[in-house]
Structure formats: structure tokens, C-alpha cells
Design a protein around this motif. Sequence first.
Motif, PDB file in Angstrom:
ATOM      1  N   THR A   1     -15.187  -0.391   8.525  1.00 33.14           N
ATOM      2  CA  THR A   1     -14.656  -0.212   7.229  1.00 33.14           C
ATOM      3  C   THR A   1     -13.262   0.544   6.694  1.00 33.14           C
ATOM      4  O   THR A   1     -12.332   0.037   5.961  1.00 33.14           O
ATOM      5  N   PHE A   2     -13.092   1.046   7.086  1.00 29.55           N
ATOM      6  CA  PHE A   2     -12.273   2.159   7.223  1.00 29.55           C
ATOM      7  C   PHE A   2     -11.200   2.121   8.209  1.00 29.55           C
ATOM      8  O   PHE A   2      -9.722   2.027   7.607  1.00 29.55           O
ATOM      9  N   ILE A   3     -11.072   0.588   8.897  1.00 32.57           N
ATOM     10  CA  ILE A   3      -9.928   0.296   9.769  1.00 32.57           C
ATOM     11  C   ILE A   3      -8.955  -1.233   8.749  1.00 32.57           C
ATOM     12  O   ILE A   3      -7.988  -1.534   8.570  1.00 32.57           O
ATOM     13  N   LEU A   4     -10.312  -1.459   8.598  1.00 33.88           N
ATOM     14  CA  LEU A   4      -9.795  -2.549   7.068  1.00 33.88           C
ATOM     15  C   LEU A   4      -9.299  -2.396   6.411  1.00 33.88           C
ATOM     16  O   LEU A   4      -8.018  -3.168   5.584  1.00 33.88           O
ATOM     17  N   SER A   5      -9.697  -0.988   5.602  1.00 33.69           N
ATOM     18  CA  SER A   5      -8.911  -0.045   4.080  1.00 33.69           C
ATOM     19  C   SER A   5      -7.370  -0.356   4.572  1.00 33.69           C
ATOM     20  O   SER A   5      -6.751  -0.399   3.731  1.00 33.69           O
ATOM     21  N   LEU A   6      -6.936   0.573   5.648  1.00 36.42           N
ATOM     22  CA  LEU A   6      -5.958   0.778   6.415  1.00 36.42           C
ATOM     23  C   LEU A   6      -5.418  -0.428   6.916  1.00 36.42           C
ATOM     24  O   LEU A   6      -3.586  -0.092   6.539  1.00 36.42           O
ATOM     25  N   LEU A   7      -5.631  -1.648   6.641  1.00 38.27           N
ATOM     26  CA  LEU A   7      -4.894  -2.550   7.609  1.00 38.27           C
ATOM     27  C   LEU A   7      -4.214  -2.987   6.021  1.00 38.27           C
ATOM     28  O   LEU A   7      -3.192  -3.924   5.696  1.00 38.27           O
ATOM     29  N   VAL A   8      -4.747  -3.032   5.435  1.00 40.96           N
ATOM     30  CA  VAL A   8      -4.511  -4.204   3.806  1.00 40.96           C
ATOM     31  C   VAL A   8      -3.755  -3.059   3.406  1.00 40.96           C
ATOM     32  O   VAL A   8      -3.210  -3.076   2.972  1.00 40.96           O
ATOM     33  N   ILE A   9      -4.220  -1.649   3.265  1.00 40.05           N
ATOM     34  CA  ILE A   9      -2.490  -0.762   2.859  1.00 40.05           C
ATOM     35  C   ILE A   9      -1.476  -1.195   3.825  1.00 40.05           C
ATOM     36  O   ILE A   9      -0.664  -0.850   2.395  1.00 40.05           O
ATOM     37  N   LEU A  10      -1.632  -1.078   4.688  1.00 37.86           N
ATOM     38  CA  LEU A  10      -0.346  -0.723   5.903  1.00 37.86           C
ATOM     39  C   LEU A  10       0.052  -2.526   4.804  1.00 37.86           C
ATOM     40  O   LEU A  10       1.182  -2.549   4.491  1.00 37.86           O
ATOM     41  N   TYR A  11      -0.189  -3.444   4.817  1.00 37.34           N
ATOM     42  CA  TYR A  11      -0.261  -4.889   4.595  1.00 37.34           C
ATOM     43  C   TYR A  11       0.411  -4.348   3.393  1.00 37.34           C
ATOM     44  O   TYR A  11       1.705  -5.497   3.015  1.00 37.34           O
ATOM     45  N   SER A  12       0.018  -3.909   2.113  1.00 40.94           N
ATOM     46  CA  SER A  12       0.742  -3.977   0.858  1.00 40.94           C
ATOM     47  C   SER A  12       1.995  -3.221   1.013  1.00 40.94           C
ATOM     48  O   SER A  12       2.544  -3.491   0.246  1.00 40.94           O
ATOM     49  N   VAL A  13       2.172  -1.863   1.361  1.00 41.49           N
ATOM     50  CA  VAL A  13       3.551  -1.299   2.189  1.00 41.49           C
ATOM     51  C   VAL A  13       4.497  -2.707   2.678  1.00 41.49           C
ATOM     52  O   VAL A  13       5.664  -2.070   1.626  1.00 41.49           O
ATOM     53  N   LEU A  14       4.372  -3.462   3.483  1.00 39.11           N
ATOM     54  CA  LEU A  14       4.675  -4.528   3.988  1.00 39.11           C
ATOM     55  C   LEU A  14       5.537  -5.267   2.811  1.00 39.11           C
ATOM     56  O   LEU A  14       6.830  -5.842   2.911  1.00 39.11           O
ATOM     57  N   VAL A  15       4.766  -6.079   2.243  1.00 38.47           N
ATOM     58  CA  VAL A  15       4.373  -6.674   0.555  1.00 38.47           C
ATOM     59  C   VAL A  15       5.473  -6.127  -0.534  1.00 38.47           C
ATOM     60  O   VAL A  15       6.796  -6.281  -0.180  1.00 38.47           O
ATOM     61  N   ALA A  16       5.315  -4.577  -0.427  1.00 39.99           N
ATOM     62  CA  ALA A  16       6.193  -3.870  -1.840  1.00 39.99           C
ATOM     63  C   ALA A  16       7.672  -3.384  -1.076  1.00 39.99           C
ATOM     64  O   ALA A  16       8.280  -3.490  -1.789  1.00 39.99           O
ATOM     65  N   GLN A  17       7.957  -3.249  -0.112  1.00 37.23           N
ATOM     66  CA  GLN A  17       8.461  -3.021   0.871  1.00 37.23           C
ATOM     67  C   GLN A  17      10.172  -3.956   0.536  1.00 37.23           C
ATOM     68  O   GLN A  17      11.145  -4.011   0.507  1.00 37.23           O
ATOM     69  N   SER A  18       8.961  -5.216   1.107  1.00 37.71           N
ATOM     70  CA  SER A  18       9.839  -6.860   0.838  1.00 37.71           C
ATOM     71  C   SER A  18      10.532  -7.092  -0.677  1.00 37.71           C
ATOM     72  O   SER A  18      11.502  -7.200  -0.175  1.00 37.71           O
ATOM     73  N   LEU A  19       9.522  -6.418  -1.810  1.00 34.46           N
ATOM     74  CA  LEU A  19       9.808  -6.709  -3.167  1.00 34.46           C
ATOM     75  C   LEU A  19      11.266  -6.139  -3.152  1.00 34.46           C
ATOM     76  O   LEU A  19      12.256  -6.062  -3.806  1.00 34.46           O
ATOM     77  N   GLY A  20      11.772  -4.603  -2.650  1.00 35.65           N
ATOM     78  CA  GLY A  20      11.867  -3.643  -2.829  1.00 35.65           C
ATOM     79  C   GLY A  20      13.527  -4.025  -2.034  1.00 35.65           C
ATOM     80  O   GLY A  20      14.587  -3.804  -2.443  1.00 35.65           O
ATOM     81  N   LEU A  21      13.510  -4.731  -1.037  1.00 32.95           N
ATOM     82  CA  LEU A  21      14.470  -5.334  -0.173  1.00 32.95           C
ATOM     83  C   LEU A  21      15.551  -5.572  -1.039  1.00 32.95           C
ATOM     84  O   LEU A  21      16.269  -5.827  -1.040  1.00 32.95           O
ATOM     85  N   ALA A  22      14.004  -6.790  -1.209  1.00 28.62           N
ATOM     86  CA  ALA A  22      15.110  -8.526  -2.850  1.00 28.62           C
ATOM     87  C   ALA A  22      15.012  -7.745  -3.804  1.00 28.62           C
ATOM     88  O   ALA A  22      16.427  -8.352  -4.209  1.00 28.62           O
ATOM     89  N   VAL A  23      15.144  -7.013  -4.766  1.00 31.20           N
ATOM     90  CA  VAL A  23      15.868  -6.893  -5.491  1.00 31.20           C
ATOM     91  C   VAL A  23      17.035  -5.625  -4.867  1.00 31.20           C
ATOM     92  O   VAL A  23      18.012  -5.721  -6.225  1.00 31.20           O
ATOM     93  N   GLY A  24      16.762  -4.706  -4.206  1.00 31.35           N
ATOM     94  CA  GLY A  24      18.515  -3.959  -4.033  1.00 31.35           C
ATOM     95  C   GLY A  24      19.157  -4.887  -3.150  1.00 31.35           C
ATOM     96  O   GLY A  24      20.131  -4.657  -4.367  1.00 31.35           O
ATOM     97  N   ALA A  25      18.816  -6.192  -2.555  1.00 32.21           N
ATOM     98  CA  ALA A  25      19.965  -6.225  -1.494  1.00 32.21           C
ATOM     99  C   ALA A  25      20.800  -7.846  -3.518  1.00 32.21           C
ATOM    100  O   ALA A  25      21.418  -7.789  -2.981  1.00 32.21           O
ATOM    101  N   ALA A  26      19.669  -7.844  -3.609  1.00 29.85           N
ATOM    102  CA  ALA A  26      19.789  -8.919  -5.176  1.00 29.85           C
ATOM    103  C   ALA A  26      20.945  -8.391  -5.736  1.00 29.85           C
ATOM    104  O   ALA A  26      21.441  -8.770  -6.807  1.00 29.85           O
ATOM    105  N   LEU A  27      20.989  -7.109  -6.353  1.00 28.70           N
ATOM    106  CA  LEU A  27      21.603  -6.271  -7.456  1.00 28.70           C
ATOM    107  C   LEU A  27      22.397  -5.752  -6.666  1.00 28.70           C
ATOM    108  O   LEU A  27      23.853  -5.122  -7.162  1.00 28.70           O
TER     109      LEU A  27
END
Length: 623
Positions: free
Chosen positions: A486-512
Motif C-alpha cells: 500500500t505504501f509503495i503504490l501510494s508513493l507511485l501514485v504521488i510521483l505519477y501526479s508530480v510528473l503530470v503537474a510538472q507537465s502542465l507547468g511546463l506547458a503553461v510556462g512555454a505557452a506564455l
Amino acid sequence: MPPTQDHPTEPVVAYPSCVFPVTLKFEEVVYKVKVNSKQKGWTCCNSVQSEKTILNGISGMVCPGEILAMLGPSGSGKTTLLTALGGRLRGKLSGKITYNGQPFSSSMRRRTGFVLQDDVLYPHLTVSETLMYTALLRLPSSLTKDEKVQQAQRVMAELGLGGVANTMIGGPLFRGVSGGEKKRVSIGQEMLLNPSLLLVDEPTSGLDSTTAQRIMSTLRRLAVEGGLTVVTTIHQPSSRLYHMFHKVVLISEGCPMYYGPASSALDYLSSIGYSSPIVANPADVLLDLANGISPNNSNVEKEQNEQKMVKEELILAYDRNIASRLKSELCSVDPNTFNYLREIPNNVKREQWSTSWWEQFRVLLSRGLKERRYEAFNKLRIFQVLSVATVGGLLWWQTPPSHIQDRTSLLFFFSVFWGFYPLYNAVYTFPQERAMLIKEQSSGMYRLSSYFLARTVGDLPMELALPTAFVLIIYWMGGLKSDPATFILSLLVILYSVLVAQSLGLAVGAALMDIKQGTTMASVITLVFLAAGGYYVQQIPSFIAWFKYFSYSFYCFKLLLGIHYRADEFYECSPGIMCPVMEFPAIKAVGLAHIWADVCVMALMLIGYRLVAFLALHRLRLR
């Protein structure tokens, strides 16, 4: 004797010790831009597009071994003309610019060095590292790594930078090398290729007279002894600097006023009635005339129409005395003189890039990690994350399973904090490197795809290390399920969310491409996604309920709930009373079904946002 168009030096076919002579000609160069002007009508103000002429029929020629200086007041068009000569100007450009009788090409780009007015350098790299990485990227793959490093060391020694080789470039927040040394590093980056044509924009701007003379002495030595063709813009040269120029172009409001040998400028002005009564710096006399101030009457408070009349007289005199002679001179240079050079560019024209994609990625990744090691592993940033984790762990200290409200709120805190913290950090990524990206892409240093991947991969160590440390602290302090899976899966989900959030930040920064606008947009996204995350508002109206499906924090929260709870589970909702987990409001609003579909949706977001960021950078490069 320096090489000229009449006595060309036969090039030695060996790299990188040879310089192929290039004669640059520009004839009747005109450049216009569209501007919006407000025209007031009887009901409203209408925006009308009109054309403004930035360059108006400028001609000239500069040969190997010569320095051509462009003089003129601020806004006269010097930098625009220099940019056009470097093949970097986009828009409505007319006229003819040739290099040994040929138009600008990718092979000519390889032989052209362009030094910007502002020194665009990475502050945390040393002088040696800056030149070494440039050499690894720009020198051809036919050279070994050791040969490229030796070339960087040779250029460093030639420019007198050996004493500061291991000194950081420096930036606004910490001291590094001096302004003159930064300028020499910028020149050195272009000299690595042994360019045939060197274009330098305001090399003495902001420097004291002694440092400015050293810079110009270096440029003159490179031209006279190295056979380079050097073109530079300069705003207010001293008399010592002026006498280093071979030729001068005087520009005022985009119009040429003088072209010819620097030593003959004052004689020409005297011949048309603008003699200087005292011994003066020729550059001062030329610039005064470009501003409409006659040397016979240096009253700077003259009426505007009198200044305009002086400018018009000089432009007419140019048309009468210089334009026709210059046109004949340009036509007399036979392009066939340079036939011996035509076969050499064709040999390298087939390869658009100096090095392979993988080599570019490897070098850019190494450079990025070395440059951002101080920024990424910032003590304050580490303290910020660890302190929030510790305080959060104390707030949720050993929450019992029966306190489902507190447990779900902790999982929501996970999804929110690591959904938005990486978003704000990523917004800064590309706007901070905008100037460097434009500079290096204009030089054809590397593929945009290799830069993009190296830049994003280089951020992963810190982007993933901090959330891992965060989860390790708060997960066990909060008393969540102690099951390792359960701990490992929780960590993987959070790291997954970090990558998605980073992707959105890169898109916003590059667009503007603007930090202030990017953070504002990120704030709006944060508030909307927070409200639609399924925790605060559980009975969302149907006409806007669809919005939550665009929130990656919603999917992260749902995946965390799916890891910690099953649909057939029960919890103690009252003393002695067990209720289905699915009836708990926060879980019921989000649901526990279709977990793998949610994983796929987040994968699409991750890929889609990064694709948007890449396309936005591609658009920036094409501007």
C-alpha cells in the motif's frame, strides 16, 4: 597582408585551424514592420495597421581582414541590420545580402558567429565549462571529445581567459567574472568554430574605456591576423576605438548617411560643408550629425525642423556622392572570384547538425545538471518540503482507521500539495531560459527535441526525490496502512501526479513565456482544480460537474482512495455502528471504480501537456 576579395587566401582544408575567407555584401537593404496605430472615428477608436520602415536602402561591403562598424543613435536600426546580416531577421526584408556571392544558407550559418549585446551565459558554470560544453555541441562529430576540449582551451588562451578558467560566470545574486571577461567568453563561444564572419552587437556596452579597448583590440587582431570578416555595432566609441575600424556605416532613422573608410569620414564631411572647427573624435562628429547637430553649431537645443534639415542634407549628399559609387563598387566584385569556396559548404550541407541527437542529449543533460545543481538542491527548498511533511505528520499523528474523515483529508492533502507544488516550480523552467534557448537555437547548436528531453529529464532527480522524502515522513507519522504494498503504490501514485503537474507547468510556462503571467495562470488553475477535486464540493451541479475530469488532482485523490479502501469495506460511522465505505461523502463523490481508466487519463495528460510545451517552444523558435 590580410586576405581581400582581390587577393583571396587559399583555404587549407583542415578543421578547425582554417578560416575560409568570406566577403559580405549588402545592397539596398530595406526592412519594414507592421505597427498598430489608433485612428479615432466619430464613434470609436479603430486600430489601423501601417508599415514602419526600419532600414531604408542601406548598402555596403566588408572583406576578410576588415572591421566594419555601424554607427548611429539609439533606435537608428544598427542591431536590425546586424541581425539581417546574420540571417536571423524575419519579416518583410528586401534587398540583396550575399556571402561570397551566395545567399545565406545552413552552411553559412555554421561559419557565422553572432555575439549578442547582452551576455547570455549560465551563471553557475565556470568559464572553462561554458566553452567546453559549447565546443562539445557545436564542433563536428568528426572530432573526438579530447580534440574539442583542446579547441576550447586554445580559444580560452587566445582570449586571455586562462586566469579565470575555473571561476563561475556569476549572476545578479553572486559575484563572478568581470563584465569584460563575460564579453570575451561570449566572443569565445563563437570563435570555437573558427567562423569566417563574426557579427558583434555593442561589444563595449557598459564597459570602462580600458576594458572596451581590450575587447576591440581582440576583435581587430582576430580580423587582421586571423582573416575574419568582422561587423560590429557600436554606440559611442572613443577616438582610440574609432581608429581601429576599417570601414564605417553611419545610420540615422534607418537611412544611410555615410559609408566608406573610417579614416576618410571627416574629409568627406568637410567636402560637403560639415567640417569640424576643432580636433574632435570622428565618432562624436558622426553621431552629432546623425542626430541633426552640425559641428559648426553644436547647440543641442536647436529647433527640431533644423535638425531634420541637417539629416535630409546628409542623406541627399549620400545619394549624390556615395550611393552611385558604392553601387558600381559592389557590381565590380565578380562572384566567380569565390568559386573555390563553393564546393566546401556543399560537403557539410547534407548534415544539418554538428552532432548526433544522442550526443546532444547527453551533453545538454550533463550541462543542465551541473548548472542547476545549486538551484535544484537548494537548502531552503529542501527545508520547505521537509518542514511541511513534519508539521503535517504531527497534525495527522497516528490517525486511527475509524477516523475516516481525517484519513481521507490526509490523502487529499497528498494530492493537493504534490499536484500544485511541482506546477509552480515547472512554470519557471522555460521563461527563465528563454534568452538562452533563442540564442542557441538561432546558432543551430542542437535539436529542439534533444534540448526539451534533456531539460525535463534533468529536473527529475529533485522533482522525485523531494516527494519521496515527504511521503516517507508523513505517511508513517500519519498512521496510514502499514502494508508495504500500500505504501509503495501510494508513493507511485504521488510521483505519477508530480510528473503530470510538472507537465502542465511546463506547458503553461512555454505557452506564455512570462513568469508573471505564468504564475497568475497557475494560480487560476490551482483554485479551479482544488475546488473540483471532489473533496470540498461533493454535490457539484451537473452543468459544471464535467470540469473535475480535467483536474489531475481529482484522479490522484481517487487513485489514493482506491489504494487505501475497497468498495466492500465498512467503517465505524458511530459507536458500534458500521457503515459502508462507499457511503462516506468524500469517497462517494469521487468513487472507487474504473481505476485503470484513471491511470490512462493521467497518462494522456502527461503526454499531452508535454506535447503542448514542445509545440509552444517550437513556435518560439520560429518567431
